[in-house]
Scaffold this motif. Structure first.
Motif, PDB file in Angstrom:
ATOM      1  N   VAL A   1      -9.016 -13.052  -3.360  1.00  0.00           N
ATOM      2  CA  VAL A   1      -8.436 -12.892  -4.325  1.00  0.00           C
ATOM      3  C   VAL A   1      -6.815 -12.706  -3.786  1.00  0.00           C
ATOM      4  O   VAL A   1      -6.002 -12.745  -4.509  1.00  0.00           O
ATOM      5  N   LEU A   2      -6.641 -12.665  -2.476  1.00  0.00           N
ATOM      6  CA  LEU A   2      -5.470 -12.613  -1.759  1.00  0.00           C
ATOM      7  C   LEU A   2      -5.178 -13.883  -0.956  1.00  0.00           C
ATOM      8  O   LEU A   2      -6.073 -14.452  -0.561  1.00  0.00           O
ATOM      9  N   ASP A   3      -4.004 -14.042  -1.021  1.00  0.00           N
ATOM     10  CA  ASP A   3      -3.333 -15.331  -0.094  1.00  0.00           C
ATOM     11  C   ASP A   3      -3.139 -14.839   1.278  1.00  0.00           C
ATOM     12  O   ASP A   3      -2.991 -15.852   2.293  1.00  0.00           O
ATOM     13  N   GLY A   4      -3.118 -13.673   1.769  1.00  0.00           N
ATOM     14  CA  GLY A   4      -3.103 -13.280   3.145  1.00  0.00           C
ATOM     15  C   GLY A   4      -2.695 -11.670   3.086  1.00  0.00           C
ATOM     16  O   GLY A   4      -2.559 -11.242   2.125  1.00  0.00           O
ATOM     17  N   ALA A   5      -2.518 -11.106   4.245  1.00  0.00           N
ATOM     18  CA  ALA A   5      -2.143  -9.779   4.346  1.00  0.00           C
ATOM     19  C   ALA A   5      -1.190  -9.571   5.398  1.00  0.00           C
ATOM     20  O   ALA A   5      -1.557 -10.218   6.690  1.00  0.00           O
ATOM     21  N   PHE A   6      -0.411  -8.566   5.243  1.00  0.00           N
ATOM     22  CA  PHE A   6       0.702  -8.409   6.528  1.00  0.00           C
ATOM     23  C   PHE A   6       0.488  -7.017   7.144  1.00  0.00           C
ATOM     24  O   PHE A   6       0.261  -6.172   6.036  1.00  0.00           O
ATOM     25  N   ALA A   7       0.685  -6.646   8.090  1.00  0.00           N
ATOM     26  CA  ALA A   7       0.594  -5.542   8.640  1.00  0.00           C
ATOM     27  C   ALA A   7       1.867  -4.661   8.231  1.00  0.00           C
ATOM     28  O   ALA A   7       3.072  -5.199   8.244  1.00  0.00           O
ATOM     29  N   ILE A   8       1.593  -3.477   7.972  1.00  0.00           N
ATOM     30  CA  ILE A   8       2.713  -2.435   7.548  1.00  0.00           C
ATOM     31  C   ILE A   8       3.785  -2.256   8.842  1.00  0.00           C
ATOM     32  O   ILE A   8       4.793  -2.441   8.563  1.00  0.00           O
TER      33      ILE A   8
ATOM     34  N   ASP B   1       0.999  -0.969  -0.072  1.00  0.00           N
ATOM     35  CA  ASP B   1      -0.041   0.081   0.305  1.00  0.00           C
ATOM     36  C   ASP B   1       0.960   1.092   0.020  1.00  0.00           C
ATOM     37  O   ASP B   1       2.075   1.078   0.650  1.00  0.00           O
ATOM     38  N   PRO B   2       0.572   2.263  -0.791  1.00  0.00           N
ATOM     39  CA  PRO B   2       1.281   3.391  -0.859  1.00  0.00           C
ATOM     40  C   PRO B   2       1.535   4.037   0.569  1.00  0.00           C
ATOM     41  O   PRO B   2       2.378   5.017   0.806  1.00  0.00           O
ATOM     42  N   VAL B   3       0.849   3.935   1.707  1.00  0.00           N
ATOM     43  CA  VAL B   3       1.075   4.370   3.092  1.00  0.00           C
ATOM     44  C   VAL B   3       2.373   3.645   3.527  1.00  0.00           C
ATOM     45  O   VAL B   3       2.940   4.429   4.321  1.00  0.00           O
ATOM     46  N   LEU B   4       2.832   2.551   3.092  1.00  0.00           N
ATOM     47  CA  LEU B   4       4.177   2.154   3.577  1.00  0.00           C
ATOM     48  C   LEU B   4       5.282   3.054   3.179  1.00  0.00           C
ATOM     49  O   LEU B   4       6.123   3.259   3.966  1.00  0.00           O
TER      50      LEU B   4
ATOM     51  N   ILE C   1       1.431 -19.686  -6.738  1.00  0.00           N
ATOM     52  CA  ILE C   1       1.879 -18.298  -6.544  1.00  0.00           C
ATOM     53  C   ILE C   1       1.082 -17.416  -5.261  1.00  0.00           C
ATOM     54  O   ILE C   1       0.002 -17.288  -5.373  1.00  0.00           O
ATOM     55  N   GLY C   2       1.884 -17.080  -4.445  1.00  0.00           N
ATOM     56  CA  GLY C   2       1.198 -16.179  -3.162  1.00  0.00           C
ATOM     57  C   GLY C   2       1.143 -14.878  -3.343  1.00  0.00           C
ATOM     58  O   GLY C   2       2.291 -14.228  -3.753  1.00  0.00           O
ATOM     59  N   VAL C   3       0.147 -14.400  -3.326  1.00  0.00           N
ATOM     60  CA  VAL C   3      -0.091 -12.909  -3.484  1.00  0.00           C
ATOM     61  C   VAL C   3      -0.433 -12.241  -2.071  1.00  0.00           C
ATOM     62  O   VAL C   3      -1.728 -12.496  -1.645  1.00  0.00           O
ATOM     63  N   PHE C   4       0.314 -11.376  -1.607  1.00  0.00           N
ATOM     64  CA  PHE C   4       0.161 -10.903  -0.339  1.00  0.00           C
ATOM     65  C   PHE C   4      -0.086  -9.210  -0.212  1.00  0.00           C
ATOM     66  O   PHE C   4       0.908  -8.942  -0.760  1.00  0.00           O
ATOM     67  N   ALA C   5      -0.828  -8.762   0.382  1.00  0.00           N
ATOM     68  CA  ALA C   5      -0.997  -7.467   0.563  1.00  0.00           C
ATOM     69  C   ALA C   5      -0.332  -6.880   1.730  1.00  0.00           C
ATOM     70  O   ALA C   5      -0.152  -7.462   2.848  1.00  0.00           O
TER      71      ALA C   5
ATOM     72  N   PRO D   1     -19.905   0.372  -7.198  1.00  0.00           N
ATOM     73  CA  PRO D   1     -19.983  -1.080  -7.726  1.00  0.00           C
ATOM     74  C   PRO D   1     -18.446  -1.565  -8.091  1.00  0.00           C
ATOM     75  O   PRO D   1     -18.494  -2.417  -8.895  1.00  0.00           O
ATOM     76  N   THR D   2     -17.473  -1.062  -7.712  1.00  0.00           N
ATOM     77  CA  THR D   2     -16.111  -1.647  -7.974  1.00  0.00           C
ATOM     78  C   THR D   2     -15.330  -1.880  -6.719  1.00  0.00           C
ATOM     79  O   THR D   2     -15.710  -1.709  -5.652  1.00  0.00           O
ATOM     80  N   ILE D   3     -14.387  -2.963  -7.031  1.00  0.00           N
ATOM     81  CA  ILE D   3     -13.488  -3.657  -6.045  1.00  0.00           C
ATOM     82  C   ILE D   3     -12.662  -2.569  -5.531  1.00  0.00           C
ATOM     83  O   ILE D   3     -12.422  -1.508  -6.039  1.00  0.00           O
ATOM     84  N   ALA D   4     -11.886  -2.905  -4.471  1.00  0.00           N
ATOM     85  CA  ALA D   4     -10.802  -2.080  -3.960  1.00  0.00           C
ATOM     86  C   ALA D   4      -9.681  -2.197  -4.422  1.00  0.00           C
ATOM     87  O   ALA D   4      -9.220  -3.042  -5.429  1.00  0.00           O
ATOM     88  N   PRO D   5      -8.769  -1.269  -4.516  1.00  0.00           N
ATOM     89  CA  PRO D   5      -7.257  -1.406  -5.263  1.00  0.00           C
ATOM     90  C   PRO D   5      -6.676  -2.421  -5.154  1.00  0.00           C
ATOM     91  O   PRO D   5      -6.199  -2.964  -6.171  1.00  0.00           O
ATOM     92  N   VAL D   6      -6.427  -2.952  -3.756  1.00  0.00           N
ATOM     93  CA  VAL D   6      -5.705  -4.074  -3.412  1.00  0.00           C
ATOM     94  C   VAL D   6      -6.394  -5.077  -4.228  1.00  0.00           C
ATOM     95  O   VAL D   6      -5.488  -6.126  -4.513  1.00  0.00           O
ATOM     96  N   GLU D   7      -7.469  -5.280  -4.315  1.00  0.00           N
ATOM     97  CA  GLU D   7      -8.122  -6.628  -4.943  1.00  0.00           C
ATOM     98  C   GLU D   7      -7.765  -6.348  -6.323  1.00  0.00           C
ATOM     99  O   GLU D   7      -7.602  -7.496  -6.737  1.00  0.00           O
TER     100      GLU D   7
END
Length: 447
Positions: free
Chosen positions: A210-217, A77-80, A185-189, A158-164
């Motif tokens: 659509v994601l395989d996981g999410a890690f905290a910044i 995420d650009p917040v990083l 293939i693992g896709v992680f946010a 009616p649109t999905i989020a950018p990360v999706e």
């Protein structure tokens, strides 16, 4: 649905701070410990910020999950980018991600630019929509609407989020580049808040994750510090411009729509107030409403490291050297449906008293009658956020009237006859004596 916000009962002291700050009244204190009503929780993270004992926290995926996949893709995420002091090049962060175990980086800001371009095209083409349109980017806000404002569900974009969208496109690219099957293939946010962690596993607008996981910044931040300093070569990896990176803070998404009348609101309480006004028909003079549950937008997420105001300043400084936009949505490539949600937002009757309408009306009458007998101070000493919530809990069998300390006082006075039960109340709630004790000392401490 599995929530990312959890309670650590060993640290909880039942202080009631959380119940007074939860925007959906999803927390109660019973037997000296807090309890979350999962059906009402929207994972906004407000309770995490206010808990003085750090008993409430958000659980993201463990980094060991990377080992389950042959090829690993990071979606930062650009917040990083705003978490690092004196950073002057986004590519340093992106190369650092490759150094800690990822084989590919696909910026979420890149997908954000595509969604912005899609929105601009939809506006210019006169596509039918319900106004004012509400952004679907913040999963906490979308879940809030599904719980408290069901009439506004048609207003949500009616649109999905950018990360999706980034996850879908990143997996496609990785399959083409490696020849591996998608499941290897693992896709992680890499996300800034608890709501996005929950949405990674239980998306709001998609049938399947659509994601395989999410890690905290905050977890990735600590892993990046060393490798970023030790980089010998910085390859050009950045692929997003000002419009995409600007989604990190409140107002960035709206500005990328170029000229459309908009309002950008941050902070969960302010968002609730705006939704109430829209629901009541007091529509603002705007066609688009950007609502962010966190202060200053995603930069204020509970899983970040830096102060949101400082992080926003750093991101703006990084944006000065970027082009306006680097990505356009491909309308000719058959991906028009790719950005659209394939699942309607569901109304969650979290505040419904009963499924049967007659029974619900009867319970509502009982709640109102009971509430009139309560003091109306909303002190929280009963373990509920308000007197109305306590009355509701009593009718639903989750509490008793005796949980109210004022009702206990009445009972004690009745049983003791002439006894004084005020001394058992906390000092702010004791009744003022009509006369100062014998001898009166009016000159000491006021009249």
């Amino acid at each position: 649905m599995k929530h990312s916000v959890i309670l650590d009962y060993n640290h909880c002291r039942g202080c009631t701070t959380c119940i007074k700050n939860c925007p959906t009244e999803a927390i109660r204190v019973r037997s000296g410990k807090a309890k979350i009503l999962n059906v009402r929780c929207i994972d906004c993270g407000k309770c995490i910020r206010v808990c003085p004992h750090r008993a409430i926290k958000s659980i993201s995926d463990d980094l060991s999950k990377l080992e389950d996949f042959e090829y690993r893709v990071a979606l930062p995420d650009p917040v990083l980018y705003g978490q690092f002091q004196h950073l002057d090049d986004i590519d340093i962060v992106l190369n650092g991600l490759l150094a800690i175990g990822f084989q590919k980086v696909f910026e979420t800001a890149r997908a954000a630019e595509m969604l912005s371009d899609y929105a601009r095209h939809s506006i210019s083409s006169g596509e039918e929509r319900v106004l004012p349109q509400i952004s679907s980017a913040c999963p906490a806000i979308v879940r809030l609407i599904g719980i408290r404002f069901p009439k506004l569900i048609p207003n949500v974009a009616p649109t999905i989020a950018p990360v999706e969208l980034a996850a879908i496109l990143a997996r496609r690219e990785a399959v083409k580049e490696t020849g591996l099957p998608p499941e290897k293939i693992g896709v992680f946010a890499i996300v800034p808040c608890s709501a996005q962690v929950t949405a990674a596993h239980s998306p709001v607008g998609l049938q399947e994750p659509v994601l395989d996981g999410a890690f905290a910044i905050r977890d990735i931040y600590l892993r990046l510090l060393g490798p970023m300093k030790d980089l010998k070569e910085v390859r050009p990896l950045s692929s997003a411009g000002i419009m995409g990176v600007g989604w990190a803070y409140c107002g960035g998404e709206s500005a990328a729509r170029l000229g459309e009348p908009y309002l950008a609101v941050d902070g969960i309480e302010n968002c609730i107030q705006m939704l109430e006004e829209i629901e009541d028909g007091r529509l603002p003079e705007a066609d688009f409403i950007e609502l962010a549950a966190c202060t200053q937008g995603c930069v204020g997420g509970c899983l970040t490291v830096e102060n949101p105001y400082g992080a926003r300043m750093r991101i703006k400084n990084l944006m000065k050297g970027l082009p306006v936009s680097r990505n356009r949505f491909d309308y000719r490539g058959g991906d028009r449906e790719l950005v659209k949600s394939d699942r309607e937002i569901q109304y969650v009757p979290a505040f419904l008293l009963d499924q049967d309408r007659a029974a619900a009306l009867e319970k509502m009458i009982r709640v109102e009658e009971l509430q009139r007998t309560l003091p109306g101070l909303d002190c929280g000493s009963c373990g509920a956020p308000s007197c109305h919530a306590l009355a509701e809990d009593v009718v639903q069998g989750r509490a008793t009237v005796e949980d109210c300390i004022f009702k206990v006082r009445e009972r004690m006075q009745y049983m003791a006859g002439t006894g004084d039960a005020d001394e058992y109340l906390p000092a702010p709630f004791r009744q003022r004596k009509r006369e100062i004790r014998a001898g009166g000392r009016r000159g000491e401490g006021g009249p």
